[in-house]
Design a protein around this motif. Structure first.
Motif, PDB file in Angstrom:
ATOM      1  N   ALA A  56       0.843  -1.203   0.000  1.00 55.49           N
ATOM      2  CA  ALA A  56       0.000   0.000   0.000  1.00 55.49           C
ATOM      3  C   ALA A  56       0.876   1.249   0.000  1.00 55.49           C
ATOM      4  O   ALA A  56       0.615   2.206  -0.726  1.00 55.49           O
ATOM      5  N   ALA A  57       1.934   1.232   0.801  1.00 58.12           N
ATOM      6  CA  ALA A  57       2.849   2.378   0.856  1.00 58.12           C
ATOM      7  C   ALA A  57       3.504   2.601  -0.510  1.00 58.12           C
ATOM      8  O   ALA A  57       3.656   3.737  -0.953  1.00 58.12           O
ATOM      9  N   GLN A  58       3.844   1.509  -1.171  1.00 64.60           N
ATOM     10  CA  GLN A  58       4.491   1.600  -2.481  1.00 64.60           C
ATOM     11  C   GLN A  58       3.520   2.152  -3.522  1.00 64.60           C
ATOM     12  O   GLN A  58       3.882   3.029  -4.315  1.00 64.60           O
ATOM     13  N   VAL A  59       2.291   1.656  -3.526  1.00 68.98           N
ATOM     14  CA  VAL A  59       1.294   2.093  -4.498  1.00 68.98           C
ATOM     15  C   VAL A  59       1.090   3.607  -4.426  1.00 68.98           C
ATOM     16  O   VAL A  59       0.976   4.282  -5.441  1.00 68.98           O
ATOM     17  N   TYR A  60       1.061   4.147  -3.198  1.00 68.57           N
ATOM     18  CA  TYR A  60       0.817   5.586  -3.021  1.00 68.57           C
ATOM     19  C   TYR A  60       2.101   6.375  -2.822  1.00 68.57           C
ATOM     20  O   TYR A  60       2.068   7.524  -2.411  1.00 68.57           O
ATOM     21  N   GLN A  61       3.240   5.740  -3.135  1.00 69.32           N
ATOM     22  CA  GLN A  61       4.554   6.381  -3.097  1.00 69.32           C
ATOM     23  C   GLN A  61       4.809   7.100  -1.777  1.00 69.32           C
ATOM     24  O   GLN A  61       5.242   8.250  -1.750  1.00 69.32           O
ATOM     25  N   VAL A  62       4.521   6.407  -0.695  1.00 66.97           N
ATOM     26  CA  VAL A  62       4.778   6.942   0.634  1.00 66.97           C
ATOM     27  C   VAL A  62       6.227   6.631   0.984  1.00 66.97           C
ATOM     28  O   VAL A  62       6.588   5.474   1.149  1.00 66.97           O
ATOM     29  N   SER A  63       7.058   7.675   1.062  1.00 71.35           N
ATOM     30  CA  SER A  63       8.467   7.439   1.364  1.00 71.35           C
ATOM     31  C   SER A  63       8.805   7.862   2.789  1.00 71.35           C
ATOM     32  O   SER A  63       9.789   7.410   3.356  1.00 71.35           O
ATOM     33  N   GLY A  64       8.002   8.740   3.372  1.00 69.83           N
ATOM     34  CA  GLY A  64       8.235   9.162   4.747  1.00 69.83           C
ATOM     35  C   GLY A  64       6.966   9.000   5.552  1.00 69.83           C
ATOM     36  O   GLY A  64       5.870   9.036   5.004  1.00 69.83           O
ATOM     37  N   VAL A  65       7.124   8.773   6.854  1.00 76.07           N
ATOM     38  CA  VAL A  65       5.955   8.657   7.726  1.00 76.07           C
ATOM     39  C   VAL A  65       6.054   9.712   8.828  1.00 76.07           C
ATOM     40  O   VAL A  65       7.153  10.079   9.200  1.00 76.07           O
ATOM     41  N   PRO A  66       4.944  10.220   9.318  1.00 74.88           N
ATOM     42  CA  PRO A  66       3.597   9.931   8.826  1.00 74.88           C
ATOM     43  C   PRO A  66       3.303  10.649   7.515  1.00 74.88           C
ATOM     44  O   PRO A  66       3.784  11.757   7.294  1.00 74.88           O
ATOM     45  N   THR A  67       2.544  10.006   6.650  1.00 76.17           N
ATOM     46  CA  THR A  67       2.004  10.648   5.457  1.00 76.17           C
ATOM     47  C   THR A  67       0.499  10.484   5.514  1.00 76.17           C
ATOM     48  O   THR A  67       0.001   9.378   5.702  1.00 76.17           O
ATOM     49  N   LEU A  68      -0.205  11.599   5.389  1.00 74.29           N
ATOM     50  CA  LEU A  68      -1.664  11.589   5.407  1.00 74.29           C
ATOM     51  C   LEU A  68      -2.156  11.816   3.990  1.00 74.29           C
ATOM     52  O   LEU A  68      -1.667  12.714   3.301  1.00 74.29           O
ATOM     53  N   ILE A  69      -3.099  10.978   3.559  1.00 75.00           N
ATOM     54  CA  ILE A  69      -3.684  11.131   2.221  1.00 75.00           C
ATOM     55  C   ILE A  69      -5.196  11.130   2.363  1.00 75.00           C
ATOM     56  O   ILE A  69      -5.756  10.270   3.036  1.00 75.00           O
ATOM     57  N   LEU A  70      -5.839  12.111   1.725  1.00 68.29           N
ATOM     58  CA  LEU A  70      -7.298  12.187   1.747  1.00 68.29           C
ATOM     59  C   LEU A  70      -7.845  11.693   0.414  1.00 68.29           C
ATOM     60  O   LEU A  70      -7.474  12.197  -0.639  1.00 68.29           O
ATOM     61  N   PHE A  71      -8.708  10.677   0.498  1.00 68.00           N
ATOM     62  CA  PHE A  71      -9.346  10.104  -0.686  1.00 68.00           C
ATOM     63  C   PHE A  71     -10.843  10.408  -0.663  1.00 68.00           C
ATOM     64  O   PHE A  71     -11.444  10.501   0.398  1.00 68.00           O
ATOM     65  N   LYS A  72     -11.418  10.525  -1.837  1.00 72.72           N
ATOM     66  CA  LYS A  72     -12.874  10.563  -1.981  1.00 72.72           C
ATOM     67  C   LYS A  72     -13.185  10.039  -3.369  1.00 72.72           C
ATOM     68  O   LYS A  72     -12.583  10.487  -4.342  1.00 72.72           O
ATOM     69  N   GLN A  73     -14.087   9.072  -3.444  1.00 75.48           N
ATOM     70  CA  GLN A  73     -14.458   8.432  -4.709  1.00 75.48           C
ATOM     71  C   GLN A  73     -13.217   7.959  -5.473  1.00 75.48           C
ATOM     72  O   GLN A  73     -13.130   8.102  -6.686  1.00 75.48           O
TER      73      GLN A  73
END
Length: 97
Positions: A56-73
């Motif tokens: 999941a981290a790879q798919v959304y290119q999360v390289s540092g934590v914490p990373t917050l992503i807001l999704f809708k639809q």
């Protein structure tokens, strides 16, 4: 409900990509609890441990934590790394509800 089903929903979904060893991630936990109380059922807030879910981290290119992503639809509306103040997150979720 799977992660994919959840981020496709009409409700905004705030995803916190975190790690158990990360200091700033520990600071985010009470902030997210506070935000959840304020926004209630208008939004979902979920946490994803990048060590347990590297895909999941790879798919959304999360390289540092914490990373917050807001999704809708299924769309990424916003993303930010680091500690984000509760007020900012509340405003973000309410404006996208």
């Amino acid at each position: 409900m799977t992660f994919q089903e959840m981020i496709q929903s009409e409700k905004p979904v705030l995803v916190d990509f975190f790690a158990t060893w990360c200091g700033p991630c520990k600071m985010m936990a009470p902030i997210l609890d506070e935000v959840k109380k304020k926004v209630g059922d208008n939004a979902h807030i979920i946490k994803i441990d990048v060590d347990k879910n590297p895909q999941a981290a790879q798919v959304y290119q999360v390289s540092g934590v914490p990373t917050l992503i807001l999704f809708k639809q299924g769309k990424v509306l916003w993303r930010q790394s680091g500690v984000v103040p509760a007020r900012e997150l509340e405003r973000l979720l309410q404006s996208n509800a």
